[in-house]
Design a protein around this motif. Sequence first.
Motif, short mmCIF file in Angstrom:
data_model
loop_
_atom_site.label_atom_id
_atom_site.label_comp_id
_atom_site.label_asym_id
_atom_site.label_seq_id
_atom_site.Cartn_x
_atom_site.Cartn_y
_atom_site.Cartn_z
N TYR A 288 7.28 18.65 31.89
CA TYR A 288 6.09 17.81 32.00
C TYR A 288 4.89 18.53 32.63
O TYR A 288 3.91 17.88 33.00
N LYS A 289 4.95 19.84 32.71
CA LYS A 289 3.90 20.59 33.43
C LYS A 289 2.52 20.39 32.82
O LYS A 289 1.51 20.42 33.53
N SER A 290 2.46 20.14 31.52
CA SER A 290 1.15 19.96 30.88
C SER A 290 0.43 18.71 31.39
O SER A 290 -0.79 18.57 31.20
N TYR A 291 1.16 17.81 32.06
CA TYR A 291 0.56 16.58 32.58
C TYR A 291 -0.02 16.77 33.99
O TYR A 291 -0.58 15.83 34.56
N THR A 292 0.11 17.97 34.55
CA THR A 292 -0.33 18.19 35.93
C THR A 292 -1.76 17.75 36.19
O THR A 292 -2.03 17.03 37.17
N PHE B 87 10.16 8.58 37.54
CA PHE B 87 8.79 8.92 37.18
C PHE B 87 8.55 10.32 37.73
O PHE B 87 8.90 10.62 38.87
N VAL B 88 7.98 11.19 36.93
CA VAL B 88 7.82 12.59 37.31
C VAL B 88 7.12 12.71 38.66
O VAL B 88 6.03 12.16 38.86
N GLY B 89 7.77 13.40 39.59
CA GLY B 89 7.21 13.62 40.92
C GLY B 89 7.68 12.63 41.97
O GLY B 89 7.51 12.86 43.17
N PHE B 90 8.28 11.53 41.54
CA PHE B 90 8.75 10.48 42.45
C PHE B 90 10.26 10.67 42.62
O PHE B 90 11.02 10.51 41.67
N VAL B 91 10.70 10.99 43.84
CA VAL B 91 12.12 11.32 44.05
C VAL B 91 12.94 10.11 44.47
O VAL B 91 14.17 10.19 44.53
N GLY B 92 12.30 9.01 44.81
CA GLY B 92 13.04 7.78 45.10
C GLY B 92 13.49 7.13 43.80
O GLY B 92 13.16 7.58 42.70
N ILE B 93 14.27 6.06 43.93
CA ILE B 93 14.78 5.33 42.76
C ILE B 93 14.43 3.85 42.93
O ILE B 93 14.70 3.24 43.98
N LEU B 94 13.84 3.27 41.89
CA LEU B 94 13.53 1.84 41.87
C LEU B 94 14.50 1.06 41.00
O LEU B 94 14.60 -0.16 41.12
N THR B 95 15.22 1.78 40.12
CA THR B 95 16.18 1.16 39.20
C THR B 95 17.32 2.13 39.00
O THR B 95 17.11 3.25 38.53
N GLY B 96 18.55 1.75 39.37
CA GLY B 96 19.66 2.69 39.25
C GLY B 96 20.99 2.02 38.97
O GLY B 96 21.19 0.84 39.29
N ARG C 152 16.30 21.16 42.07
CA ARG C 152 16.93 20.04 41.35
C ARG C 152 16.07 19.49 40.22
O ARG C 152 16.58 19.04 39.20
N TRP C 153 14.77 19.51 40.38
CA TRP C 153 13.86 18.90 39.42
C TRP C 153 13.12 19.94 38.57
O TRP C 153 12.15 19.60 37.89
N THR C 154 13.58 21.21 38.61
CA THR C 154 12.84 22.29 37.94
C THR C 154 12.69 22.04 36.45
O THR C 154 11.60 22.20 35.88
N LYS C 155 13.78 21.66 35.77
CA LYS C 155 13.70 21.44 34.32
C LYS C 155 12.74 20.31 33.98
O LYS C 155 11.99 20.37 33.01
N THR D 14 7.77 8.66 32.27
CA THR D 14 8.99 7.91 32.62
C THR D 14 10.18 8.53 31.90
O THR D 14 10.12 8.82 30.71
N PHE D 15 11.28 8.74 32.62
CA PHE D 15 12.49 9.28 32.01
C PHE D 15 13.71 8.75 32.76
O PHE D 15 13.60 8.17 33.84
N THR D 16 14.88 8.93 32.16
CA THR D 16 16.13 8.57 32.82
C THR D 16 16.75 9.81 33.44
O THR D 16 17.02 10.80 32.75
N GLY D 17 16.93 9.76 34.75
CA GLY D 17 17.59 10.86 35.45
C GLY D 17 19.10 10.63 35.48
O GLY D 17 19.56 9.54 35.84
N VAL D 18 19.85 11.65 35.07
CA VAL D 18 21.31 11.60 35.14
C VAL D 18 21.72 12.47 36.33
O VAL D 18 21.72 13.71 36.24
#
Length: 394
Positions: free
Chosen positions: A68-72, A201-210, A60-63, A183-187
């Motif tokens: 953002y892989k350069s931020y690893t 936030f990249v790597g965080f699968v929960g939602i704080l704002t939706g 689901r989060w592959t793209k 930080t990005f907006t997930g659709v």
Amino acid sequence: FQIRVRFFTQQARQASELPMRIAYIVSFLSLLCIVSVVYADTTKIAPEFEINLDSSPKERWTKVAEHYKSYTPKINEYFQNIAKDVPKLAVKALQLIAANLDRVMGDYGKEIKGISEAMGVDLGTLVILNFSYELRKLGGPAGNSTGPRSGACTSIVAQDINNKMLHGRNMDWNLPNDMRELTFTGVFTRGGKQVFKGTCFVGFVGILTGFASADKGSFGITIDERLLGGSPIIDSLEGLLRGGWSPSHLIRHSLETSTSYESALSLLSKTHLTAPAYLIMSGDKAGQGAVLTRDRNSVADLWTLTGGSKKSVDPNIQKWYLLQTNYDHWNQPPASDNRRGPGISYMNRVGNANITSDTLFGVFGTWPVNNNHTSYTAIMDYNTKKFTTHIRFL
């Protein structure tokens, strides 16, 4: 700081009818009365990425991961620094969770594994990130001493003069500038249709704002950290042993499954949590606004636009909006972190005849509601059905 000065043309017109010298004085005094201090930062709209819920959890989060892989290396370094301050017993609990992700977290655990593999981020690092609320690490490492504490938030639900709803929040994560870029907006989609949007936030699968597009009406949810009670050790163990929901995972679950504002409010009220929280809700109908003050096993208070609260509310808060920071609304916030008072003042100054997504964004830009810990501002506009995340940079 910069000083933003607003001028009301009506006052100027009235003043122009006076002798010239007096008119200048009246105009000048009018300006002084409405000066507001604005925190000087820069913003940009967060990019959007589709999260297809029909895909396998690991994909689901592959793209997002590839983008953002350069931020690893930075992600590994940042959260490994956080891990240094985590109590040893809590680390052991998180290690157990990491070893049993599929069983403890279901599909969300599989998503974390997929992100770890796609980005090359250490799996333990991502587990720490995804339990950062329970670990009291939403503010990251120890922050500086300028302004409110890190890890704080401010949420506002407002109803305009035409009974249209608005909902916004500041997330005070205290991230360094380069990490704020994550930080990005997930659709989130299912069957080719949008289910909800959320600030991610990249790597965080929960939602704080939706913001959800539900069958029986749209609704939005934000979370503000609640300081009352709880410790990292107890919260982590509860999450592992008692089946409690992490608040950020419960919010996402509600956005994915609830069919209306009412059903989401019911779910958020009744579900056992791993940590206390303030859950702030809005809906697309007039009067649909609520602040749930949650203990782990119960609701400490329900404060709504239409029904008020059984506990005391700041008398300066007008009835057309709710404003929640990180302290129970029936108690005074500490002087060292009083965002509530200035926020109320700014909202009253705008008024419900003038509240729009733009003026609400303006409120979220004023000190100390906006401060050097503020990582993003999100606005939900029910009139336009728009959800926008503004990344903030120092």
